[in-house]
Design an enzyme around this catalytic site. Structure first.
Site, PDB file in Angstrom:
ATOM      1  N   SER A  21       0.835  -1.196   0.000  1.00  0.00           N
ATOM      2  CA  SER A  21       0.000   0.000   0.000  1.00  0.00           C
ATOM      3  C   SER A  21       0.870   1.245   0.000  1.00  0.00           C
ATOM      4  O   SER A  21       1.591   1.519   0.958  1.00  0.00           O
ATOM      5  CB  SER A  21      -0.918   0.012   1.227  1.00  0.00           C
ATOM      6  OG  SER A  21      -1.340   1.329   1.477  1.00  0.00           O
ATOM      7  N   HIS A  46      -0.898  -1.270  -4.399  1.00  0.00           N
ATOM      8  CA  HIS A  46      -2.209  -0.898  -3.871  1.00  0.00           C
ATOM      9  C   HIS A  46      -2.290   0.626  -3.702  1.00  0.00           C
ATOM     10  O   HIS A  46      -1.489   1.226  -2.986  1.00  0.00           O
ATOM     11  CB  HIS A  46      -2.375  -1.605  -2.519  1.00  0.00           C
ATOM     12  CG  HIS A  46      -3.699  -1.447  -1.857  1.00  0.00           C
ATOM     13  ND1 HIS A  46      -4.796  -2.229  -2.162  1.00  0.00           N
ATOM     14  CD2 HIS A  46      -4.104  -0.619  -0.864  1.00  0.00           C
ATOM     15  CE1 HIS A  46      -5.817  -1.890  -1.385  1.00  0.00           C
ATOM     16  NE2 HIS A  46      -5.427  -0.906  -0.596  1.00  0.00           N
ATOM     17  N   ASP A  48      -4.476   3.720  -2.353  1.00  0.00           N
ATOM     18  CA  ASP A  48      -5.568   4.055  -1.437  1.00  0.00           C
ATOM     19  C   ASP A  48      -6.109   5.444  -1.758  1.00  0.00           C
ATOM     20  O   ASP A  48      -5.442   6.446  -1.528  1.00  0.00           O
ATOM     21  CB  ASP A  48      -5.059   4.011   0.008  1.00  0.00           C
ATOM     22  CG  ASP A  48      -4.874   2.587   0.484  1.00  0.00           C
ATOM     23  OD1 ASP A  48      -5.868   1.822   0.478  1.00  0.00           O
ATOM     24  OD2 ASP A  48      -3.747   2.213   0.843  1.00  0.00           O
ATOM     25  N   MET A  50      -8.734   8.253  -0.948  1.00  0.00           N
ATOM     26  CA  MET A  50      -9.598   8.687   0.158  1.00  0.00           C
ATOM     27  C   MET A  50     -10.085  10.109  -0.081  1.00  0.00           C
ATOM     28  O   MET A  50      -9.315  10.963  -0.525  1.00  0.00           O
ATOM     29  CB  MET A  50      -8.818   8.634   1.475  1.00  0.00           C
ATOM     30  CG  MET A  50      -8.190   7.290   1.771  1.00  0.00           C
ATOM     31  SD  MET A  50      -7.458   7.273   3.410  1.00  0.00           S
ATOM     32  CE  MET A  50      -6.680   5.652   3.405  1.00  0.00           C
ATOM     33  N   HIS A  79      -8.057   0.989  -4.543  1.00  0.00           N
ATOM     34  CA  HIS A  79      -9.023   0.850  -3.453  1.00  0.00           C
ATOM     35  C   HIS A  79      -9.686   2.208  -3.212  1.00  0.00           C
ATOM     36  O   HIS A  79      -9.059   3.127  -2.688  1.00  0.00           O
ATOM     37  CB  HIS A  79      -8.241   0.372  -2.200  1.00  0.00           C
ATOM     38  CG  HIS A  79      -9.062   0.213  -0.974  1.00  0.00           C
ATOM     39  ND1 HIS A  79      -8.502   0.032   0.281  1.00  0.00           N
ATOM     40  CD2 HIS A  79     -10.405   0.196  -0.786  1.00  0.00           C
ATOM     41  CE1 HIS A  79      -9.457  -0.090   1.178  1.00  0.00           C
ATOM     42  NE2 HIS A  79     -10.620   0.018   0.564  1.00  0.00           N
ATOM     43  N   MET A  81     -11.911   4.584  -1.320  1.00  0.00           N
ATOM     44  CA  MET A  81     -12.606   4.853  -0.047  1.00  0.00           C
ATOM     45  C   MET A  81     -13.244   6.226  -0.178  1.00  0.00           C
ATOM     46  O   MET A  81     -12.822   7.200   0.440  1.00  0.00           O
ATOM     47  CB  MET A  81     -11.594   4.793   1.110  1.00  0.00           C
ATOM     48  CG  MET A  81     -11.177   3.363   1.431  1.00  0.00           C
ATOM     49  SD  MET A  81      -9.629   3.280   2.333  1.00  0.00           S
ATOM     50  CE  MET A  81      -8.484   3.381   0.956  1.00  0.00           C
ATOM     51  N   MET A 150     -11.716  -5.765   5.025  1.00  0.00           N
ATOM     52  CA  MET A 150     -10.949  -4.769   5.790  1.00  0.00           C
ATOM     53  C   MET A 150     -10.699  -5.315   7.192  1.00  0.00           C
ATOM     54  O   MET A 150     -11.632  -5.742   7.879  1.00  0.00           O
ATOM     55  CB  MET A 150     -11.736  -3.457   5.912  1.00  0.00           C
ATOM     56  CG  MET A 150     -11.834  -2.623   4.654  1.00  0.00           C
ATOM     57  SD  MET A 150     -10.267  -2.147   3.880  1.00  0.00           S
ATOM     58  CE  MET A 150      -9.398  -1.323   5.208  1.00  0.00           C
ATOM     59  N   GLY A 155      -8.929   4.336   6.584  1.00  0.00           N
ATOM     60  CA  GLY A 155      -8.612   5.763   6.745  1.00  0.00           C
ATOM     61  C   GLY A 155      -7.134   6.027   6.941  1.00  0.00           C
ATOM     62  O   GLY A 155      -6.627   7.045   6.489  1.00  0.00           O
ATOM     63  N   PHE A 156      -6.447   5.116   7.610  1.00  0.00           N
ATOM     64  CA  PHE A 156      -5.038   5.358   7.931  1.00  0.00           C
ATOM     65  C   PHE A 156      -4.256   4.055   7.894  1.00  0.00           C
ATOM     66  O   PHE A 156      -4.805   2.990   8.183  1.00  0.00           O
ATOM     67  CB  PHE A 156      -4.904   5.969   9.329  1.00  0.00           C
ATOM     68  CG  PHE A 156      -5.693   7.236   9.489  1.00  0.00           C
ATOM     69  CD1 PHE A 156      -5.147   8.458   9.097  1.00  0.00           C
ATOM     70  CD2 PHE A 156      -6.994   7.209   9.991  1.00  0.00           C
ATOM     71  CE1 PHE A 156      -5.887   9.627   9.206  1.00  0.00           C
ATOM     72  CE2 PHE A 156      -7.744   8.372  10.108  1.00  0.00           C
ATOM     73  CZ  PHE A 156      -7.186   9.585   9.716  1.00  0.00           C
ATOM     74  N   GLY A 158      -0.988   1.857   9.538  1.00  0.00           N
ATOM     75  CA  GLY A 158      -0.386   1.737  10.859  1.00  0.00           C
ATOM     76  C   GLY A 158      -1.362   1.407  11.979  1.00  0.00           C
ATOM     77  O   GLY A 158      -1.016   1.517  13.159  1.00  0.00           O
ATOM     78  N   ASP A 188      -6.811  -6.247   4.044  1.00  0.00           N
ATOM     79  CA  ASP A 188      -6.138  -4.940   4.092  1.00  0.00           C
ATOM     80  C   ASP A 188      -6.290  -4.328   5.480  1.00  0.00           C
ATOM     81  O   ASP A 188      -7.404  -4.133   5.954  1.00  0.00           O
ATOM     82  CB  ASP A 188      -6.795  -4.034   3.025  1.00  0.00           C
ATOM     83  CG  ASP A 188      -6.153  -2.661   2.926  1.00  0.00           C
ATOM     84  OD1 ASP A 188      -5.101  -2.419   3.553  1.00  0.00           O
ATOM     85  OD2 ASP A 188      -6.734  -1.820   2.201  1.00  0.00           O
ATOM     86  N   GLY A 189      -5.145  -4.012   6.092  1.00  0.00           N
ATOM     87  CA  GLY A 189      -5.139  -3.319   7.378  1.00  0.00           C
ATOM     88  C   GLY A 189      -4.419  -4.104   8.454  1.00  0.00           C
ATOM     89  O   GLY A 189      -4.867  -5.188   8.839  1.00  0.00           O
ATOM     90  N   GLY A 190      -3.286  -3.581   8.894  1.00  0.00           N
ATOM     91  CA  GLY A 190      -2.554  -4.225   9.989  1.00  0.00           C
ATOM     92  C   GLY A 190      -1.960  -5.574   9.627  1.00  0.00           C
ATOM     93  O   GLY A 190      -1.647  -6.376  10.510  1.00  0.00           O
ATOM     94  N   GLY A 210       0.978  -1.992   4.237  1.00  0.00           N
ATOM     95  CA  GLY A 210       1.490  -0.619   4.177  1.00  0.00           C
ATOM     96  C   GLY A 210       2.716  -0.480   5.046  1.00  0.00           C
ATOM     97  O   GLY A 210       3.847  -0.697   4.615  1.00  0.00           O
ATOM     98  N   SER A 211       2.483  -0.155   6.310  1.00  0.00           N
ATOM     99  CA  SER A 211       3.607   0.147   7.206  1.00  0.00           C
ATOM    100  C   SER A 211       4.546  -1.039   7.406  1.00  0.00           C
ATOM    101  O   SER A 211       5.766  -0.873   7.395  1.00  0.00           O
ATOM    102  CB  SER A 211       3.077   0.647   8.548  1.00  0.00           C
ATOM    103  OG  SER A 211       2.015  -0.153   8.989  1.00  0.00           O
TER     104      SER A 211
HETATM  105  C1  DX5 Z   1      -6.351   1.718   5.259  1.00  0.00           C
HETATM  106  C2  DX5 Z   1      -5.862   1.425   3.875  1.00  0.00           C
HETATM  107  C3  DX5 Z   1      -4.734   0.473   3.855  1.00  0.00           C
HETATM  108  C4  DX5 Z   1      -3.517   0.930   4.620  1.00  0.00           C
HETATM  109  C5  DX5 Z   1      -2.815  -0.297   5.094  1.00  0.00           C
HETATM  110  O1  DX5 Z   1      -7.536   2.407   5.202  1.00  0.00           O
HETATM  111  O2  DX5 Z   1      -6.908   0.891   3.085  1.00  0.00           O
HETATM  112  O3  DX5 Z   1      -4.411   0.052   2.547  1.00  0.00           O
HETATM  113  O4  DX5 Z   1      -2.632   1.707   3.869  1.00  0.00           O
HETATM  114  O5  DX5 Z   1      -1.764   0.077   5.896  1.00  0.00           O
HETATM  115  P1  DX5 Z   1      -1.242  -0.871   7.055  1.00  0.00           P
HETATM  116  O6  DX5 Z   1      -0.753  -2.127   6.406  1.00  0.00           O
HETATM  117  O7  DX5 Z   1      -0.144  -0.073   7.708  1.00  0.00           O
HETATM  118  O8  DX5 Z   1      -2.387  -1.125   7.997  1.00  0.00           O
HETATM  119 ZN    ZN Z   2      -6.356  -0.064   1.147  1.00  0.00          ZN
END
Ligand code: DX5
Ligand code: ZN
Length: 236
Positions: A21, A46, A48, A50, A79, A81, A150, A155-156, A158, A188-190, A210-211
């Site tokens: 991401s 990926h 994102d 928003m 993706h 959002m 999800m 939204g973010f 990390g 997706d997420g964490g 992502g992170s």
């Molecule tokens: C969150 C995004 C993700 C995000 C994932 O709303 O859709 O794609 O960037 O980041 P990590 O892997 O750090 O949760």
């Molecule tokens: Zn995403």
């Protein structure tokens, strides 16, 4: 286009895809990031998108994706959002999105939205927020290349992984198999090395990171670590 074409084009021999991401990348050198990912052997990336309404954050739009399209051979996994996604589908398809994922919560006529994405030449996918039940996509599965589960509230980057996503992946896998379908499951997420193996063993095909990915260069080595974790998860 059939779902398995996604697999044949871009699945690694591990039968899973890692889709980094860009939200956690260095946007000031976006083009170089894309080149680095490609050189590290990553097949997908990926994006994102928003809008500050569907989620509290604002990121990027089709113009940026379009600028990068010519310079990258990666599979663009987009993706959305955003509220009222239907109004922007054509812009993202024209910009070069290979796959467009809309949130079930963001549109009232999901079947129409999904059909429109395919008409525009992109692969359609639907994302479900953590609390949204799987029945939202049950009847649409034959039309979908991918469902995105999800595992954080969007939204973010990390944020912490929500553990019940694993059961949701397992239940969705069963639903797809019962229908004899080939829809891919994305999470997706964490997502990190501590849950990647469990997720793929439960039925996830595409992991977004992502992170946990971008904070640990070099990218080739990080990708390799994900692949090994997934292999170990499959072994048991
Ligand atoms: C969150 C995004 C993700 C995000 C994932 O709303 O859709 O794609 O960037 O980041 P990590 O892997 O750090 O949760
Ligand atoms: Zn995403």
């Amino acid at each position: 286009m059939k779902t398995h074409e996604v697999s044949n084009e871009t699945m690694s021999e591990d039968r899973f895809v890692l889709s980094p991401s860009l939200l956690s990348s260095d946007f000031s050198r976006l083009q170089q990031e894309l080149t680095d990912l490609e050189e590290a052997g990553l097949p997908w990336v990926h994006w994102d998108v928003m809008d500050g309404h569907f989620v509290p954050n604002i990121t990027l739009g089709p113009m940026i994706i379009k600028k990068c399209r010519d310079k990258s051979g990666l599979f663009f996994d987009v993706h959305l959002m955003i509220e009222r996604p239907d109004e922007y589908l054509e812009d993202f398809a024209t910009a070069g999105a290979d796959l467009i994922c809309v949130h079930a919560e963001a549109t009232s006529h999901l079947e129409r939205t999904v059909s429109r994405i395919r008409e525009l030449g992109a692969k359609p996918a639907v994302a479900l927020n953590p609390h949204t039940p799987l029945c939202q996509v049950e009847y649409l599965l034959p039309q979908l290349d991918m469902v995105l589960i999800m595992s954080v509230n969007p939204g973010f980057s990390g944020q912490q992984f929500i553990p019940f996503a694993i059961k949701k992946v397992r239940d969705l896998k069963k639903m797809i198999q019962d229908q004899g379908g080939t829809t891919l499951i994305q999470v997706d997420g964490g997502v990190d090395l501590s849950n990647a193996g469990k997720l793929t063993a439960s039925g996830a095909d595409v992991l977004v990171s992502g992170s946990a990915f971008f904070r640990n260069p070099p990218y080739r080595q990080r990708y390799q670590q994900f692949r090994e974790t997934v292999r170990a998860g499959r072994r048991g």
